[in-house]
Design an enzyme around this catalytic site. Structure first.
Site, PDB file in Angstrom:
ATOM      1  N   SER B 146       0.536  -1.631  -0.040  1.00 40.64           N
ATOM      2  CA  SER B 146       0.087   0.027   0.049  1.00 40.64           C
ATOM      3  C   SER B 146       1.087   1.245   0.296  1.00 40.64           C
ATOM      4  CB  SER B 146      -0.985   0.210   1.070  1.00 40.64           C
ATOM      5  OG  SER B 146      -1.758   0.733   1.163  1.00 40.64           O
ATOM      6  N   ASP B 222      -8.958  -4.924  -3.698  1.00 39.95           N
ATOM      7  CA  ASP B 222      -9.483  -4.215  -2.996  1.00 39.95           C
ATOM      8  C   ASP B 222     -10.239  -3.220  -3.338  1.00 39.95           C
ATOM      9  OD1 ASP B 222      -7.516  -2.764  -1.531  1.00 39.95           O
ATOM     10  OD2 ASP B 222      -6.576  -3.596  -2.401  1.00 39.95           O
ATOM     11  N   HIS B 255      -7.886  -6.032   0.580  1.00 41.11           N
ATOM     12  CA  HIS B 255      -6.291  -4.651   0.575  1.00 41.11           C
ATOM     13  C   HIS B 255      -5.214  -5.595   2.120  1.00 41.11           C
ATOM     14  CE1 HIS B 255      -3.666  -1.413  -0.127  1.00 41.11           C
ATOM     15  NE2 HIS B 255      -4.351  -1.327   1.051  1.00 41.11           N
TER      16      HIS B 255
END
Lengths: 278, 278
Positions: B146, B222, B255
């Site tokens: 991320s 995600d 995610h």
């Protein structure tokens, strides 16, 4: 019953569910890992019982067991460690009594008896729920860590025929003889120590009618080894009772999930052999 | 420099250290995994950069990477995600600015410039420290998740020759064009967007002098995919710039660290090939 988490994981699904428990009289959460094999058929279930202060989250986020469950086609079911909620008795001063510390017993003492029935929840209500709502084939094994290792040993020893195999990491093997156990069993079961024997693995091996082998891994650098865990007491009890035990002392390892993660693949393989046996 | 955690793990050691950082002007923690091979000789190092809100703990407790690092003989080094402490600027209202959200840049704006120099910390100070105090052989690769995926890509693209390989999970590939990045780069670098280009992977691929292949895994489920991550922007930029990119879209994955855990073995193997190459 409501699903509160869903994550793809190693080709399967890591889920968390919330439901109203009849045995515990409160809302409970459990985690369940469904391996890829559960999309096309039924699978056996390994129940995992966690230790003091844990919830349904610790094992599924830290142990890395899903990889091996996916390889072996096992469902993992991970309950919380006690009844929960504002209406449930607690000892706010203690991490080792009350919420987060159910010790997998059925409490008999007034303050605790209404909700603290984790044995019945883990052995009966939760498997009934899992086998009714998920692709479980009815074969069960059980494992756990620390207080949950105690829980796994006691659930298996008290319920012959219910589990195909049992194992534990760093278990409290003799709660009647160590501070954590004396505090919890004294509170939940009362001061008469004879009532504690039905919840103590070292006592239960003497009366077990099923010789299910006990597989245990224990770190030699575990900070709780000499005061709370005392695995030699189980070695002595099993030797005296003729109960099969494999106790593996692991040099250098402590009480953390880094230890569980390092050897969980061997426990998953052990349970898979029993669960997939004809 | 003080060791604050030590756990045996997969035959090696999972440690956490605290030290005074010159680049950041504060006390910092980093996690380091030393595989079994580091007991007898030197090993290459994979640096891992974590995402928003993370500390040095998230990756080492949740990703299960130590097993693969032990198999391949890699040291893992995992810094915190920003400078820390009471004297360090913060935005208490935001999870995506200030402490826990350093974005791996060198800040130029008055409020932030004194401490927010995570790029220099990650690229220079931390490797210097690791290579001076641990059995590291000087070969380095970098990865992250991320915000940390953005950090890994930017560190590699800005510093040709410094890393043998680079990869990312669910990275912010175009911080100049998405809300998380616009907020952070605007605060740390000021309103002139031309200054942001030196910290944006999609911009940097156009001027990269080293064609280090970018390996990226991205979950299709995600929750941040369409607003914050936008991997197609990197595909387009790499195609236009002639920069090698392997972008793997993974159906069903979100995610979370369940996604990272599911594929980290492939990234570790990728980096091990580069790090062990003669």
């Amino acid at each position: 019953m409501e699903r509160v988490e869903l994550h793809a994981c190693f080709g399967g699904k890591q889920e968390v569910w919330s439901h109203a428990s009849a045995a515990l009289g409160c809302q409970m959460r459990f985690a369940i890992y469904l391996p890829p094999q559960a999309q096309a058929g039924t699978c056996p279930v390994l129940y995992w019982l966690s230790g003091l202060t844990c919830t349904e989250q610790n094992f599924v986020t830290k142990a890395g067991a899903q990889r091996y469950a996916a390889e072996h086609g096992l469902i993992l079911v991970v309950p919380d460690t006690s009844p929960r909620g504002e209406g449930v008795a607690d000892d706010a001063k203690s991490y080792d009594l009350g919420q987060g510390a159910g010790f997998y017993v059925n409490a008999t003492q007034a303050q605790w008896a209404a909700h603290y029935r984790m044995h019945d929840y883990v052995v009966q209500e939760l498997p009934d729920l899992v086998e009714a709502h998920f692709p479980a084939n009815g074969a069960r094994s059980i494992s756990g860590h620390s207080m949950g290792g105690h829980g796994a040993l006691v659930c298996a020893l008290r319920n012959p025929g219910r589990y195909r195999s049992v194992s534990a990491f760093s278990p409290i093997v003799a709660p009647s003889q160590v501070p954590w156990g004396e505090k919890a069993l004294g509170a939940y079961l009362g001061p008469d120590r004879s009532a504690w024997q039905a919840w103590d693995a070292c006592a239960l091996v003497h009366t077990a009618t099923e010789r299910l082998p006990l597989l245990i891994d224990q770190g030699e650098a575990d900070e709780f080894l000499s005061v709370q865990l005392k695995p030699h007491l189980l070695s002595q009890a099993c030797a005296a009772a003729g109960h099969p035990l494999q106790l593996r002392m692991r040099p250098g390892y402590d009480h953390s999930y880094y230890f569980v993660a390092s050897f969980i693949h061997e426990h998953i393989a052990h349970h898979a052999r029993a669960l997939h046996a004809p």
